[in-house]
Design a protein around this motif. Structure first.
Motif, PDB file in Angstrom:
ATOM      1  N   THR A  55      41.876  41.682  36.124  1.00  0.00           N
ATOM      2  CA  THR A  55      40.968  40.542  36.200  1.00  0.00           C
ATOM      3  C   THR A  55      41.483  39.449  37.133  1.00  0.00           C
ATOM      4  N   GLY A  56      42.733  39.578  37.551  1.00  0.00           N
ATOM      5  CA  GLY A  56      43.334  38.651  38.504  1.00  0.00           C
ATOM      6  C   GLY A  56      44.389  39.380  39.313  1.00  0.00           C
ATOM      7  N   LEU A  57      44.660  38.864  40.506  1.00  0.00           N
ATOM      8  CA  LEU A  57      45.607  39.546  41.389  1.00  0.00           C
ATOM      9  C   LEU A  57      46.218  38.522  42.337  1.00  0.00           C
ATOM     10  N   THR A  58      47.519  38.643  42.570  1.00  0.00           N
ATOM     11  CA  THR A  58      48.207  37.779  43.527  1.00  0.00           C
ATOM     12  C   THR A  58      48.872  38.648  44.588  1.00  0.00           C
ATOM     13  N   HIS A  96      49.578  34.499  50.900  1.00  0.00           N
ATOM     14  CA  HIS A  96      49.791  34.136  49.496  1.00  0.00           C
ATOM     15  C   HIS A  96      48.411  33.842  48.907  1.00  0.00           C
ATOM     16  N   LEU A  97      47.774  34.883  48.432  1.00  0.00           N
ATOM     17  CA  LEU A  97      46.401  34.803  47.943  1.00  0.00           C
ATOM     18  C   LEU A  97      46.345  35.088  46.452  1.00  0.00           C
ATOM     19  N   VAL A  98      45.548  34.313  45.766  1.00  0.00           N
ATOM     20  CA  VAL A  98      45.329  34.498  44.337  1.00  0.00           C
ATOM     21  C   VAL A  98      43.855  34.810  44.118  1.00  0.00           C
ATOM     22  N   TYR A  99      43.586  35.921  43.435  1.00  0.00           N
ATOM     23  CA  TYR A  99      42.211  36.319  43.145  1.00  0.00           C
ATOM     24  C   TYR A  99      41.950  36.203  41.640  1.00  0.00           C
ATOM     25  N   VAL A 100      40.793  35.667  41.300  1.00  0.00           N
ATOM     26  CA  VAL A 100      40.304  35.671  39.925  1.00  0.00           C
ATOM     27  C   VAL A 100      38.917  36.292  39.957  1.00  0.00           C
ATOM     28  N   ALA A 101      38.658  37.210  39.053  1.00  0.00           N
ATOM     29  CA  ALA A 101      37.366  37.919  39.052  1.00  0.00           C
ATOM     30  C   ALA A 101      36.206  36.936  39.106  1.00  0.00           C
ATOM     31  N   SER A 102      35.284  37.192  40.020  1.00  0.00           N
ATOM     32  CA  SER A 102      34.155  36.269  40.230  1.00  0.00           C
ATOM     33  C   SER A 102      33.220  36.211  39.023  1.00  0.00           C
ATOM     34  N   GLU A 103      33.307  37.207  38.133  1.00  0.00           N
ATOM     35  CA  GLU A 103      32.459  37.195  36.932  1.00  0.00           C
ATOM     36  C   GLU A 103      32.898  36.125  35.921  1.00  0.00           C
TER      37      GLU A 103
END
Length: 219
Positions: A55-58, A96-103
Motif C-alpha cells: 500500500t506504500g513504497l519508498t 527519493h520517492l514515496v508512494y502511497v496508494a491513491s485509493e
C-alpha cells in the motif's frame, strides 16, 4: 644521526607531512510524495509474492564518484614520493520517492498508517549521509597511513603507481558504499516483516480500507 644519515633516511621514507584535504560532497534530495499510483501499480512495482498488499513504497537511489589528487615530490636524485593532496568523493541522491496508494484519502487512518511506515524508510535512507561520512573519515586515515609507509620510486614508475593507487582507492570507496547500502537494505527488511504487515493491516479496525477498498481494487 648525522645530517647525511638523516638525509638518507628521508630518501627511503615517504612519511606524510600533513593529512590530505578531505571533503564529502553529499548532494541530498528531499523525499517527494507521489499519490497518483494505484495499489495495483504499487504491487506490480514491488514485484513481490507476499500475501500482503503493498500500500506504500519508498524508492531511493544514489550515484557516487570518487576524486583524488596525488602529487609526486622528488625526495632524492631520480626518486619520488606520491602524496595525497585532496580526497573528494561525491555522493548524489538521484531518486527519493514515496508512494502511497491513491485509493487512500489523505487524513484517513489508513493513509496515516501507510505514511508513517514509509516515513521510517525515509529516515533509514537519510541516515546514509552519516554512515558515509564515518567511512570517509576512516578511509582518509587509512590512506594517510598507507602513503606514510610507502617508499620512494623511480621517475619511470610514478605514472604507473599513480594510476594503480587512484584505481585502488576508487574501488575501495565503492566497496565501502556497497557495504553501507547492504546495511541500509537490512534495516529496511527489519521493518518489513510479516508481523509488522499484520499489525498495520489491523491498525484501523476490522472493516478498514485495508480489508475492503484495497483488496477490491486488486481484483
Amino acid at each position: 644521526m648525522t645530517p647525511s644519515d638523516y638525509a638518507a633516511a628521508q630518501q627511503n621514507s615517504c612519511a606524510v607531512a600533513r593529512a590530505p584535504v578531505a571533503s564529502l560532497s553529499f548532494i541530498n534530495q528531499d523525499p517527494m510524495l507521489d499519490r497518483h499510483r494505484s495499489v495495483r501499480w504499487l504491487n506490480n512495482r514491488a514485484n513481490q509474492g507476499s500475501r500482503y498488499l503493498v500500500t506504500g513504497l519508498t524508492e531511493y537511489e544514489l550515484q557516487a564518484r570518487f576524486d583524488m589528487r596525488l602529487e609526486p615530490v622528488e625526495v632524492g636524485v631520480g626518486q619520488f614520493c606520491l602524496y595525497p593532496i585532496r580526497i573528494n568523493p561525491e555522493v548524489k541522491v538521484i531518486k527519493h520517492l514515496v508512494y502511497v496508494a491513491s485509493e487512500l484519502e489523505r487524513g484517513t487512518c489508513e493513509y496515516d498508517v501507510v505514511y508513517a511506515h514509509e516515513g521510517q524508510h525515509v529516515q533509514i535512507n537519510q541516515h546514509m549521509e552519516r554512515d558515509i561520512q564515518r567511512e570517509l573519515d576512516a578511509m582518509v586515515a587509512e590512506i594517510t597511513a598507507d602513503f606514510a609507509a610507502m617508499r620512494p620510486v623511480g621517475a619511470g614508475e610514478v605514472q604507473r603507481l599513480q594510476r594503480r593507487l587512484l584505481n585502488q582507492y576508487g574501488q575501495d570507496f565503492k566497496r565501502r558504499l556497497r557495504a553501507i547500502d547492504l546495511a541500509r537494505r537490512e534495516d529496511h527488511r527489519a521493518i518489513d516483516t510479516p508481523e509488522e504487515y499484520e499489525r498495520l493491516s489491523k491498525a484501523c479496525g476490522p472493516d478498514s480500507a485495508f480489508q475492503t477498498t484495497l483488496p477490491d481494487a486488486m481484483r
